[in-house]
Structures are given as C-alpha cells and as structure tokens.
Enzyme design. Structure first.
Site, PDB file in Angstrom:
ATOM      1  N   GLU A 143       0.809  -1.221   0.000  1.00 24.54           N
ATOM      2  CA  GLU A 143       0.000   0.000   0.000  1.00 24.54           C
ATOM      3  C   GLU A 143       0.841   1.269   0.000  1.00 24.54           C
ATOM      4  O   GLU A 143       0.642   2.172   0.803  1.00 24.54           O
ATOM      5  CB  GLU A 143      -0.988  -0.033   1.182  1.00 24.54           C
ATOM      6  CG  GLU A 143      -1.896  -1.254   1.090  1.00 24.54           C
ATOM      7  CD  GLU A 143      -2.861  -1.427   2.256  1.00 24.54           C
ATOM      8  OE1 GLU A 143      -2.818  -0.628   3.200  1.00 24.54           O
ATOM      9  OE2 GLU A 143      -3.661  -2.390   2.216  1.00 24.54           O
ATOM     10  N   ASN A 184       2.281  -4.922  -3.197  1.00 27.13           N
ATOM     11  CA  ASN A 184       0.873  -5.289  -3.033  1.00 27.13           C
ATOM     12  C   ASN A 184       0.070  -4.016  -2.764  1.00 27.13           C
ATOM     13  O   ASN A 184       0.520  -3.138  -2.020  1.00 27.13           O
ATOM     14  CB  ASN A 184       0.797  -6.240  -1.818  1.00 27.13           C
ATOM     15  CG  ASN A 184      -0.544  -6.875  -1.602  1.00 27.13           C
ATOM     16  OD1 ASN A 184      -1.114  -7.474  -2.512  1.00 27.13           O
ATOM     17  ND2 ASN A 184      -1.066  -6.770  -0.378  1.00 27.13           N
ATOM     18  N   HIS A 220     -10.313  -6.068  -3.030  1.00 27.19           N
ATOM     19  CA  HIS A 220     -11.435  -5.923  -2.087  1.00 27.19           C
ATOM     20  C   HIS A 220     -12.566  -5.218  -2.834  1.00 27.19           C
ATOM     21  O   HIS A 220     -12.531  -3.994  -3.016  1.00 27.19           O
ATOM     22  CB  HIS A 220     -11.004  -5.100  -0.864  1.00 27.19           C
ATOM     23  CG  HIS A 220      -9.950  -5.783  -0.036  1.00 27.19           C
ATOM     24  ND1 HIS A 220     -10.203  -6.936   0.665  1.00 27.19           N
ATOM     25  CD2 HIS A 220      -8.649  -5.480   0.189  1.00 27.19           C
ATOM     26  CE1 HIS A 220      -9.105  -7.310   1.302  1.00 27.19           C
ATOM     27  NE2 HIS A 220      -8.144  -6.455   1.027  1.00 27.19           N
ATOM     28  N   GLU A 248      -6.010 -10.701  -1.934  1.00 21.61           N
ATOM     29  CA  GLU A 248      -6.897 -10.498  -0.773  1.00 21.61           C
ATOM     30  C   GLU A 248      -8.364 -10.443  -1.200  1.00 21.61           C
ATOM     31  O   GLU A 248      -9.140  -9.621  -0.704  1.00 21.61           O
ATOM     32  CB  GLU A 248      -6.530  -9.192  -0.041  1.00 21.61           C
ATOM     33  CG  GLU A 248      -5.067  -9.094   0.365  1.00 21.61           C
ATOM     34  CD  GLU A 248      -4.724  -7.847   1.168  1.00 21.61           C
ATOM     35  OE1 GLU A 248      -5.631  -7.155   1.649  1.00 21.61           O
ATOM     36  OE2 GLU A 248      -3.517  -7.573   1.305  1.00 21.61           O
ATOM     37  N   ASP A 250     -12.118 -10.369  -1.703  1.00 22.41           N
ATOM     38  CA  ASP A 250     -13.431 -10.503  -1.061  1.00 22.41           C
ATOM     39  C   ASP A 250     -14.402  -9.560  -1.766  1.00 22.41           C
ATOM     40  O   ASP A 250     -13.984  -8.656  -2.487  1.00 22.41           O
ATOM     41  CB  ASP A 250     -13.416 -10.311   0.470  1.00 22.41           C
ATOM     42  CG  ASP A 250     -12.788  -9.024   0.952  1.00 22.41           C
ATOM     43  OD1 ASP A 250     -12.724  -8.049   0.192  1.00 22.41           O
ATOM     44  OD2 ASP A 250     -12.371  -8.981   2.136  1.00 22.41           O
TER      45      ASP A 250
HETATM   46  O1  9MR Z   1      -7.830  -8.255   7.725  1.00 21.76           O
HETATM   47  C1  9MR Z   1      -6.911  -7.499   8.481  1.00 21.76           C
HETATM   48  C2  9MR Z   1      -7.572  -7.045   9.774  1.00 21.76           C
HETATM   49  O2  9MR Z   1      -7.808  -8.150  10.613  1.00 21.76           O
HETATM   50  C3  9MR Z   1      -6.695  -6.024  10.462  1.00 21.76           C
HETATM   51  O3  9MR Z   1      -7.363  -5.501  11.585  1.00 21.76           O
HETATM   52  C4  9MR Z   1      -6.380  -4.930   9.472  1.00 21.76           C
HETATM   53  C5  9MR Z   1      -5.539  -3.845  10.076  1.00 21.76           C
HETATM   54  O4  9MR Z   1      -5.223  -2.939   9.117  1.00 21.76           O
HETATM   55  O5  9MR Z   1      -5.689  -5.455   8.364  1.00 21.76           O
HETATM   56  C6  9MR Z   1      -6.494  -6.310   7.643  1.00 21.76           C
HETATM   57  O6  9MR Z   1      -5.822  -6.772   6.495  1.00 21.76           O
HETATM   58  C7  9MR Z   1      -5.481  -5.784   5.534  1.00 21.76           C
HETATM   59  C8  9MR Z   1      -4.233  -6.234   4.843  1.00 21.76           C
HETATM   60  O7  9MR Z   1      -3.224  -6.498   5.758  1.00 21.76           O
HETATM   61  C9  9MR Z   1      -3.775  -5.239   3.815  1.00 21.76           C
HETATM   62  N1  9MR Z   1      -4.838  -4.915   2.902  1.00 21.76           N
HETATM   63  C10 9MR Z   1      -6.100  -4.541   3.463  1.00 21.76           C
HETATM   64  C11 9MR Z   1      -6.546  -5.611   4.457  1.00 21.76           C
HETATM   65  C12 9MR Z   1      -7.927  -5.279   5.014  1.00 21.76           C
HETATM   66  O8  9MR Z   1      -7.854  -4.113   5.756  1.00 21.76           O
END
Ligand code: 9MR
Length: 331
Positions: A143, A184, A220, A248, A250
């Site tokens: 990111e 990513n 997402h 990722e 969904d």
């Molecule tokens: O799914 C993850 C969630 O449990 C955490 O609280 C969150 C914190 O930022 O991160 C989520 O995973 C993220 C991933 O690491 C990077 N891309 C976005 C995902 C969803 O927020």
C-alpha cells in the site's frame, strides 16, 4: 491431468498446485489460497480441503512480530508456517514494509534516516531469515501509493524517500533469494491513476535491475462493481515480465444480503478469478478469509458484510461455486 474431485468439495485447488493446463505460459505452481486470522478446527478443515496456499492475515505484520524493539513474538506466525508445511500448503508472507500495523517504536524513536534504514533492513532480514525457504512469495511493500498515483507519505517515504521500495526489495532478495518479491496494493485492479503510478514505478525498478517479481492486486470489491478494465490492467503488468496475483479477494454486500446479491457475488468471484487466470503470469488467487464469521469487512465498512465464500456456519455460499468455476475453467 488433475486428480478427480467431488463436485461439491475440494474444488478450489486445481490439481493441488499444478495448474499448468489452465493457461499457456502459466507459472508451474499456481496457488489458490486463503488468509487466516482465527484458526478454530472448522477453518483449518476447510483450508486443508480446499486450498494449497495460506497467508497470515495479521500474524506476520511488524506489530505482531516485534511489538517492542528486539523483543520478538513468532508464535502465531510459526504455527501458520508449520501447519502449512504439514499440509502441503505454500505460504504467502504478508507484509514487511507498510504505513500501518507497525509497532510504535520505529516512528517514536526520532531516528535519523540512516538509523531507520538499518532498522528496516534488520526487520526484513529477520523475518525473511526466520522463514528462509518456507515462503514462496512475500508482500515486501504494501500500500505504498495514494489514489492519484503518487507515493503515500508514510514514515518510510517521509524519512527515506521513495528509494525505500528498491532498497526493501534488494534487502529481501539478499536475505532469501527463493521467494517471489511483491508490491501489493488495493484499488489498483482497474486501469486508473493509482495503477498507473505503480506501473511506472515497476517499470523503473525492473529497468534498474531491482528484484521485483510480482504485483499483488488485493481485490477488495463491492458486489456488482468489478472494474471492467481489470484483465487488461493485470495483463500490462504481466507483459512487463512480472507475476500477477490476486492476494486479498473478497466481495462485500450491503446487509442483509439478498439472494440476487449472493448470485451476483458468485459471478464476481468467478470473473475476478478469470481476470487473473486469463493473464499469462497469474500466479494465484487468495481470498481474504474463508468464512464470513471472521471477515474484516463488517468492522470496517459499516452496513456491509457477507464478503467471503463461506457463511458464518461454514456453509458454502454461491460465491464458492463462482470461485471454483473461475479456478476450473473447463470443469
Ligand atoms: O484483515 C486485516 C484485519 O484483521 C486487520 O485488523 C487490518 C488492520 O489494518 O488489516 C487487515 O488486512 C489488511 C491487509 O493487511 C492489507 N490490505 C487490506 C486488508 C484489510 O484491511
């Protein structure tokens, strides 16, 4: 030849790692994976039956691994890596350099650029070193971009400048040359300003000989709103010689989900998967969780949910079939 599979179960892993017959010039080890946060037995049962790759949803993030300086907590990440090894699953490492989910000490320590470089390199060396040879792909940089295609002003960008991306990849490759090293991001699935920014950086890095091997498209999505340019956009990255992966996936739905929305979600899972598999260097598709019971979506997008292929009682939703159809084009 793929092994025979039952029509209902075990359809997400096409030939357990060998999808060589899916697309010409495909990498030999395409993966279908799932990210895991909670791992009660029903989750691991589905994981083991359906997937051949696993991502730690949170356990390999810096705040989880080194909450205070030089004090490490490997337990959850080790468990996941050991589980994967025991069940013939690959591991995607997630993630090393990010603006978020870092421990507070690197930002609060008032470190100079040179000290911060040393800290970042040590983090990368330590995480890659611990799992040397056990992780097939790492999201090294996560990111890093703003929506307009400029670099996000994180701690790393602010103190080290955009060269931190090349350095992180070089350090990663030096620590373990075996994993594919990824950048990513989200909202880069379409051909847009953000993916243009990433595309330009990727081209520069490759021209400079930086060990960048793949681009992770988080994917997402909102139900019914897949970008129409997705496949062409993935292809332009693949045409640079890079792997592309959905990392990722969904598809969130406004709650309560109607049966029409669940059907559209199934189509979206299929289309997203086809958009990757239809591109020569697609290395795999990972869903961000297995069951709606443990999805990040409701906690972040108020009023949305039902984003994953299994419902909260571990029943396969229409999305499961969509994902399966996308992964098994000639089924
Ligand atoms: O799914 C993850 C969630 O449990 C955490 O609280 C969150 C914190 O930022 O991160 C989520 O995973 C993220 C991933 O690491 C990077 N891309 C976005 C995902 C969803 O927020």
């Amino acid at each position: 030849m793929r092994p025979p599979r039952s029509p209902v179960h075990g359809n997400l892993t096409a030939g357990r790692g060998d999808w060589g017959d899916v697309a010409p010039a495909s990498p030999p080890h395409r993966r279908s994976g799932a990210a895991l946060r909670n791992r009660p037995p029903p989750v691991t049962t589905v994981l083991n039956r359906e997937f051949n790759s696993v991502t730690a949803e949170n356990a390999m993030k810096w705040d989880a691994l080194e909450p205070s300086r030089n004090s490490y907590n490997w337990a959850a990440a080790d468990r996941l890596v050991n589980h994967a090894a025991a069940h013939n699953q690959g591991v995607r490492g997630h993630t090393l350099v990010w603006h978020y989910q870092n421990p507070s000490w690197p930002a609060n320590g008032n470190f100079s650029a040179s000290e911060l470089n040393t800290i970042l390199r040590k983090h990368i060396d330590t995480a890659l070193g611990r799992y040397k040879g056990k992780i097939y792909a790492w999201d090294v940089v996560n990111e890093a971009f703003n929506e307009d295609g400029s670099m996000r002003n994180s701690l790393w960008q602010g103190k080290l400048g955009s060269g931190y991306v090349a350095n992180a990849l070089r350090w990663g490759h030096a620590a373990d040359p075996s994993p594919k090293l990824y950048i990513n991001d989200y909202n880069i699935e379409a051909d847009n300003a953000k993916s243009d920014g990433l595309y330009n950086l990727a081209r520069q890095l490759l021209a400079q000989g930086v060990p960048l091997h793949g681009i992770g498209f988080q994917a997402h999505f909102v139900v019914g709103r897949l970008p129409s340019s997705m496949k062409a956009n993935l292809k332009r990255f693949s045409d640079l010689g890079l792997e592309v992966s959905i990392t990722e996936l969904d598809v969130r739905i406004p709650m309560p989900a109607s049966s029409a929305e669940l059907a559209q979600q199934s189509t979206d899972y299929k289309t997203a998967t086809e958009n990757c598999l239809g591109v020569p260097r697609c290395a795999g598709v990972t869903v961000w969780g297995i069951t709606d019971k443990y999805s990040w979506v409701p906690g972040t997008f108020s009023g949305y949910g039902a984003a994953l292929p299994y419902n909260g009682s571990y029943g396969a939703k229409p999305a499961y079939q969509g994902l399966s159809d996308g992964l098994n084009p000639q089924a």
